[in-house]
Design an enzyme around this catalytic site. Sequence first.
Site, PDB file in Angstrom:
ATOM      1  N   SER A 176       0.846  -1.193   0.000  1.00  0.00           N
ATOM      2  CA  SER A 176       0.000   0.000   0.000  1.00  0.00           C
ATOM      3  C   SER A 176       0.882   1.243   0.000  1.00  0.00           C
ATOM      4  O   SER A 176       1.720   1.390  -0.885  1.00  0.00           O
ATOM      5  CB  SER A 176      -0.966  -0.050   1.195  1.00  0.00           C
ATOM      6  OG  SER A 176      -2.053   0.817   1.019  1.00  0.00           O
TER       7      SER A 176
ATOM      8  N   HIS B 273      -7.623  -6.032   0.114  1.00  0.00           N
ATOM      9  CA  HIS B 273      -6.431  -5.198   0.235  1.00  0.00           C
ATOM     10  C   HIS B 273      -5.327  -5.865   1.047  1.00  0.00           C
ATOM     11  O   HIS B 273      -4.145  -5.726   0.723  1.00  0.00           O
ATOM     12  CB  HIS B 273      -6.816  -3.861   0.876  1.00  0.00           C
ATOM     13  CG  HIS B 273      -5.731  -2.832   0.819  1.00  0.00           C
ATOM     14  ND1 HIS B 273      -5.233  -2.344  -0.371  1.00  0.00           N
ATOM     15  CD2 HIS B 273      -5.041  -2.199   1.806  1.00  0.00           C
ATOM     16  CE1 HIS B 273      -4.290  -1.438  -0.111  1.00  0.00           C
ATOM     17  NE2 HIS B 273      -4.152  -1.348   1.192  1.00  0.00           N
TER      18      HIS B 273
END
Length: 259
Positions: free
Chosen positions: A101, A235
Amino acid sequence: MSTTSTSATPTDNSLWIRRFQPRPDSTVRLVCLPHAGGSASFYLPVARAMPDFADVLCVQYPGRQDRRNEPLIDTIPELADQVFTALLPWADRPLAFFGHSMGASVAFEVARRFEREKGIVAAALFASGRRAPSAPRHETVHLRDDRGLIDEVKSLSGTDTQLLGDEEVLRMILPAIRADYRAAETYAPEPAEPLNCPLVAMVGSDDPKVTVAEAEAWAAHTEGPFALRVFSQGHFYLVRDQREVIRTMTDHLRTSLAR
């Protein structure tokens, strides 16, 4: 008000670099950079699971855990500058980078600095759960109130929801989470030549923060070999698919080191 401290300089390498499973005879150092709100300890399982040829260095950003009283940094370039400086003593053998991320953006910028400043090409860059720099989105999570920020973090399952229900813990971690989101969402990379290292983009098939196409766009950011690896889940696919993530990194590192 910005929480950035642009004058901060690393004074102690041990503040930035955590080595949970030292492997002094390794042939490559794998530098792991956390997501927004994350800490070095997130990568403890990786440090334990990687084979002996990889010495895992986990980066600890300011403003969390034992660094919670230090000024926060809320820009990717400033974080990258600091991490680059902290890693210089560790560049006695090949360096590879894994960033998840926000950490992928930091890893990319650190790899850029090593090529530009030292002529050191990374053994590999693993960009996980992050859109390519050339595939930006307009996002304003960092401008939400505390409840909006908490809801975002909970939706991604990136932080233990039990911790998010503890008011004392929240007071400690929310400023760091907000600063990290500000860094990630305002990141606008300067134009530069592509990297020369192998680059592996890794993404969850159901990630709301990045599509497979946005991950594949990382191919334009290196002149070296490129690979795209799509995992199931969202994610934080890497938590559930840790074994496959480790296998992917191990295979690519072995191939890179054999060149």
